[in-house]
Design a protein around this motif. Structure first.
Motif, PDB file in Angstrom:
ATOM      1  N   GLU A  29       0.918  -1.108  -0.062  1.00  0.00           N
ATOM      2  CA  GLU A  29       0.059   0.031   0.057  1.00  0.00           C
ATOM      3  C   GLU A  29       0.853   1.140  -0.085  1.00  0.00           C
ATOM      4  O   GLU A  29       0.419   2.422  -0.620  1.00  0.00           O
ATOM      5  CB  GLU A  29      -0.656   0.056   1.315  1.00  0.00           C
ATOM      6  CG  GLU A  29      -2.000  -1.092   1.023  1.00  0.00           C
ATOM      7  CD  GLU A  29      -3.053  -0.942   2.330  1.00  0.00           C
ATOM      8  OE1 GLU A  29      -2.584  -0.373   3.200  1.00  0.00           O
ATOM      9  OE2 GLU A  29      -3.997  -1.627   2.435  1.00  0.00           O
ATOM     10  N   ALA A  30       2.041   1.153   0.765  1.00  0.00           N
ATOM     11  CA  ALA A  30       2.863   2.474   0.739  1.00  0.00           C
ATOM     12  C   ALA A  30       3.583   2.539  -0.558  1.00  0.00           C
ATOM     13  O   ALA A  30       3.437   3.860  -1.267  1.00  0.00           O
ATOM     14  CB  ALA A  30       3.862   2.200   1.709  1.00  0.00           C
ATOM     15  N   PHE A  31       3.727   1.753  -1.008  1.00  0.00           N
ATOM     16  CA  PHE A  31       4.361   1.667  -2.624  1.00  0.00           C
ATOM     17  C   PHE A  31       3.519   2.315  -3.669  1.00  0.00           C
ATOM     18  O   PHE A  31       3.696   3.005  -4.354  1.00  0.00           O
ATOM     19  CB  PHE A  31       4.825   0.196  -2.967  1.00  0.00           C
ATOM     20  CG  PHE A  31       5.537   0.075  -4.688  1.00  0.00           C
ATOM     21  CD1 PHE A  31       6.663   0.427  -4.841  1.00  0.00           C
ATOM     22  CD2 PHE A  31       4.685  -0.018  -5.618  1.00  0.00           C
ATOM     23  CE1 PHE A  31       7.009   0.428  -6.093  1.00  0.00           C
ATOM     24  CE2 PHE A  31       5.024  -0.274  -6.834  1.00  0.00           C
ATOM     25  CZ  PHE A  31       6.324   0.095  -7.062  1.00  0.00           C
ATOM     26  N   ARG A  32       2.315   1.648  -3.471  1.00  0.00           N
ATOM     27  CA  ARG A  32       1.155   2.184  -4.440  1.00  0.00           C
ATOM     28  C   ARG A  32       0.794   3.544  -4.289  1.00  0.00           C
ATOM     29  O   ARG A  32       0.705   4.348  -5.140  1.00  0.00           O
ATOM     30  CB  ARG A  32      -0.099   1.309  -4.369  1.00  0.00           C
ATOM     31  CG  ARG A  32       0.102   0.128  -4.825  1.00  0.00           C
ATOM     32  CD  ARG A  32      -1.531  -0.882  -4.550  1.00  0.00           C
ATOM     33  NE  ARG A  32      -1.253  -2.205  -5.303  1.00  0.00           N
ATOM     34  CZ  ARG A  32      -2.040  -3.113  -5.010  1.00  0.00           C
ATOM     35  NH1 ARG A  32      -3.018  -2.937  -4.048  1.00  0.00           N
ATOM     36  NH2 ARG A  32      -1.883  -4.290  -5.719  1.00  0.00           N
ATOM     37  N   SER A  33       0.957   4.108  -2.949  1.00  0.00           N
ATOM     38  CA  SER A  33       0.328   5.534  -2.619  1.00  0.00           C
ATOM     39  C   SER A  33       1.827   6.534  -2.750  1.00  0.00           C
ATOM     40  O   SER A  33       1.513   7.781  -3.300  1.00  0.00           O
ATOM     41  CB  SER A  33      -0.182   5.512  -1.143  1.00  0.00           C
ATOM     42  OG  SER A  33       0.970   5.235  -0.275  1.00  0.00           O
ATOM     43  N   ILE A  71       4.879   5.805  -4.854  1.00  0.00           N
ATOM     44  CA  ILE A  71       5.573   5.605  -5.946  1.00  0.00           C
ATOM     45  C   ILE A  71       5.361   7.017  -7.034  1.00  0.00           C
ATOM     46  O   ILE A  71       4.016   7.347  -7.138  1.00  0.00           O
ATOM     47  CB  ILE A  71       5.376   4.371  -6.726  1.00  0.00           C
ATOM     48  CG1 ILE A  71       6.290   4.223  -7.877  1.00  0.00           C
ATOM     49  CG2 ILE A  71       3.931   4.206  -7.357  1.00  0.00           C
ATOM     50  CD1 ILE A  71       7.754   3.955  -7.227  1.00  0.00           C
ATOM     51  N   ARG A  72       6.107   7.326  -7.762  1.00  0.00           N
ATOM     52  CA  ARG A  72       5.876   8.668  -8.653  1.00  0.00           C
ATOM     53  C   ARG A  72       6.641   8.442 -10.189  1.00  0.00           C
ATOM     54  O   ARG A  72       7.649   7.485  -9.919  1.00  0.00           O
ATOM     55  CB  ARG A  72       6.479   9.961  -8.017  1.00  0.00           C
ATOM     56  CG  ARG A  72       5.622  10.278  -6.623  1.00  0.00           C
ATOM     57  CD  ARG A  72       4.417  10.627  -7.098  1.00  0.00           C
ATOM     58  NE  ARG A  72       3.700  11.194  -5.589  1.00  0.00           N
ATOM     59  CZ  ARG A  72       3.067  10.519  -5.000  1.00  0.00           C
ATOM     60  NH1 ARG A  72       2.739   9.310  -5.022  1.00  0.00           N
ATOM     61  NH2 ARG A  72       2.526  10.991  -4.073  1.00  0.00           N
ATOM     62  N   LEU A  73       6.275   8.854 -11.012  1.00  0.00           N
ATOM     63  CA  LEU A  73       6.719   8.686 -12.223  1.00  0.00           C
ATOM     64  C   LEU A  73       8.277   9.021 -12.274  1.00  0.00           C
ATOM     65  O   LEU A  73       9.184   8.561 -12.976  1.00  0.00           O
ATOM     66  CB  LEU A  73       6.294   9.605 -13.435  1.00  0.00           C
ATOM     67  CG  LEU A  73       4.597   8.925 -13.659  1.00  0.00           C
ATOM     68  CD1 LEU A  73       4.156   9.849 -14.785  1.00  0.00           C
ATOM     69  CD2 LEU A  73       4.900   7.463 -14.413  1.00  0.00           C
ATOM     70  N   ARG A  74       8.645   9.957 -11.362  1.00  0.00           N
ATOM     71  CA  ARG A  74      10.028  10.313 -11.320  1.00  0.00           C
ATOM     72  C   ARG A  74      10.979   9.218 -11.032  1.00  0.00           C
ATOM     73  O   ARG A  74      12.040   9.202 -11.182  1.00  0.00           O
ATOM     74  CB  ARG A  74      10.445  11.670 -10.373  1.00  0.00           C
ATOM     75  CG  ARG A  74       9.877  11.430  -9.044  1.00  0.00           C
ATOM     76  CD  ARG A  74      10.126  12.801  -8.375  1.00  0.00           C
ATOM     77  NE  ARG A  74       9.605  12.564  -6.909  1.00  0.00           N
ATOM     78  CZ  ARG A  74      10.364  12.062  -5.729  1.00  0.00           C
ATOM     79  NH1 ARG A  74      11.677  11.655  -6.259  1.00  0.00           N
ATOM     80  NH2 ARG A  74      10.075  11.835  -4.537  1.00  0.00           N
ATOM     81  N   LEU A  92      13.289   4.884  -4.011  1.00  0.00           N
ATOM     82  CA  LEU A  92      12.554   3.794  -4.730  1.00  0.00           C
ATOM     83  C   LEU A  92      12.994   2.487  -3.973  1.00  0.00           C
ATOM     84  O   LEU A  92      12.033   1.628  -3.733  1.00  0.00           O
ATOM     85  CB  LEU A  92      13.231   3.776  -6.342  1.00  0.00           C
ATOM     86  CG  LEU A  92      12.676   2.842  -6.974  1.00  0.00           C
ATOM     87  CD1 LEU A  92      11.026   2.657  -7.209  1.00  0.00           C
ATOM     88  CD2 LEU A  92      13.156   2.699  -8.367  1.00  0.00           C
ATOM     89  N   GLU A  93      14.406   2.304  -3.491  1.00  0.00           N
ATOM     90  CA  GLU A  93      14.698   0.991  -2.984  1.00  0.00           C
ATOM     91  C   GLU A  93      13.773   0.748  -1.691  1.00  0.00           C
ATOM     92  O   GLU A  93      13.549  -0.082  -1.342  1.00  0.00           O
ATOM     93  CB  GLU A  93      16.140   1.116  -2.955  1.00  0.00           C
ATOM     94  CG  GLU A  93      16.925   0.867  -4.164  1.00  0.00           C
ATOM     95  CD  GLU A  93      18.405   0.758  -3.784  1.00  0.00           C
ATOM     96  OE1 GLU A  93      19.100  -0.277  -4.827  1.00  0.00           O
ATOM     97  OE2 GLU A  93      18.867   1.280  -3.375  1.00  0.00           O
ATOM     98  N   GLU A  94      13.886   1.939  -0.942  1.00  0.00           N
ATOM     99  CA  GLU A  94      12.873   2.176   0.314  1.00  0.00           C
ATOM    100  C   GLU A  94      11.518   1.858   0.057  1.00  0.00           C
ATOM    101  O   GLU A  94      11.069   0.975   0.727  1.00  0.00           O
ATOM    102  CB  GLU A  94      12.996   3.353   1.113  1.00  0.00           C
ATOM    103  CG  GLU A  94      14.459   3.614   1.656  1.00  0.00           C
ATOM    104  CD  GLU A  94      14.611   5.077   2.020  1.00  0.00           C
ATOM    105  OE1 GLU A  94      13.553   5.714   1.995  1.00  0.00           O
ATOM    106  OE2 GLU A  94      15.453   5.440   2.534  1.00  0.00           O
TER     107      GLU A  94
END
Length: 325
Positions: A19-23, A25-28, A63-65
């Motif tokens: 859920e954290a990843f989905r909320s 994550i950004r295109l950058r 991103l790795e986090e």
């Protein structure tokens, strides 16, 4: 009668991280990761993106986090992808391609399509086969973009599998690495020992291997197939690589070092061909039989090349046939 609801199960760590990843994550994050994967260097990726190297590094750390795993191997010479990074790259590319396709669809059906072929090649192929093939292809299709990336065989195979490259001019590898790929042989290429024109060894009718090893050596990079061929050739003559060799996968550097000094360059024939044809270098008359390795076109077996990529592959075939026919 009031019915009691069962308590909602506590979210697992996997659910929370997803859920954290989905909320977050950004295109950058995706743009930055793909740029680094393709450039294999933080600084060069930053230049492409208009970012400083610290900014690129910070974005990748974020991103790795978010993914909860290590995606990149950072080294002084450049960056590589972990196995998790290779898997993530496939999805990142697909997301960015879908966004590009959505943007194109908004531009209308009549919007021009900008075609681009992503080519991977061994450095030794560049001075001869690839140079001629690129020149011919661009004369026929000047509006088609070509993005050429050179590297060691295993790196190119990984990038091909990750859909970073469309086609690779490379070598066969072990069965595990070649899984999911199709190899089309173009020619068998031997290893040669070359020196500059005017080198003392160039005037000898039959120089012995002992004489060759008395001079400084430039040899292929550790882990490459030409390096293995070099070591096997020396072993047949009862020798091992001497201390102080300069190791490189860069054919341009190998050529410069050989032309400007007294080095003996152990390299695939294609890496030396252009300089030899120009009279700038000489291939020593030493039997290298048994060092031949097939060079060919590699592509993914689960897909068909786009028409322009197939046209480029055909130019490669014709060029190779003329050189080795």
């Amino acid at each position: 009668m009031q019915v009691k609801r069962a308590p909602r199960p506590a979210p697992t760590s996997t659910t929370v991280s997803t859920e954290a990843f989905r909320s977050r994550i950004r295109l950058r994050h995706l743009h930055c990761f793909v740029a680094v994967a393709q450039a294999q260097h933080l600084g060069r990726a930053g230049e492409q993106l208009g970012l400083t190297q610290p900014a690129v590094s910070k974005t990748l750390t974020e991103l790795e986090e978010l993914t909860g795993t290590r995606l990149l191997i950072r080294q002084r010479a450049g960056t590589g992808l972990t196995s998790a990074g290779m898997r993530f790259l496939r999805h990142a590319l697909r997301v960015l391609e879908d966004i590009d396709a959505a943007a194109d669809s908004m531009a209308g059906a009549d919007a021009p399509r900008h075609e681009r072929i992503r080519v991977g090649t061994l450095p030794s192929i560049v001075p001869a086969l690839l140079l001629d093939a690129v020149s011919r292809f661009r004369a026929i299709h000047p509006d088609v973009g070509l993005a050429v990336q050179s590297g060691m065989n295993r790196t190119l195979i990984d990038l091909l599998k990750a859909d970073v490259l469309d086609v690779v001019i490379g070598r066969m590898d072990d069965p595990a690495a070649m899984e999911g790929l199709w190899f089309e042989s173009l020619a068998a290429e031997p290893l040669v020992l070359a020196v500059r024109a005017g080198h003392p060894l160039a005037s000898q009718a039959r120089p012995a291997m002992r004489d060759v090893l008395a001079w400084p050596m430039v040899v292929p990079a550790l882990g490459s197939i030409p390096r293995h061929s070099t070591e096997s050739l020396l072993a047949r003559h009862g020798f091992t690589l001497p201390d102080g060799c300069l190791e490189t996968a860069d054919a341009y550097l190998g050529r410069l070092l050989t032309q400007r000094g007294d080095n003996v360059w152990a390299a695939p024939l294609s890496a030396t061909r252009q300089a030899v044809e120009a009279g700038e270098m000489v291939v020593l008359p030493i039997d290298t039989h048994g060092t031949e390795e097939p060079i060919g076109l590699l592509r993914r077996s689960d897909r068909t090349l786009e028409p322009m990529a197939e046209a480029f592959a055909e130019v490669i075939r014709r060029t190779a046939a003329e050189r080795h026919g």
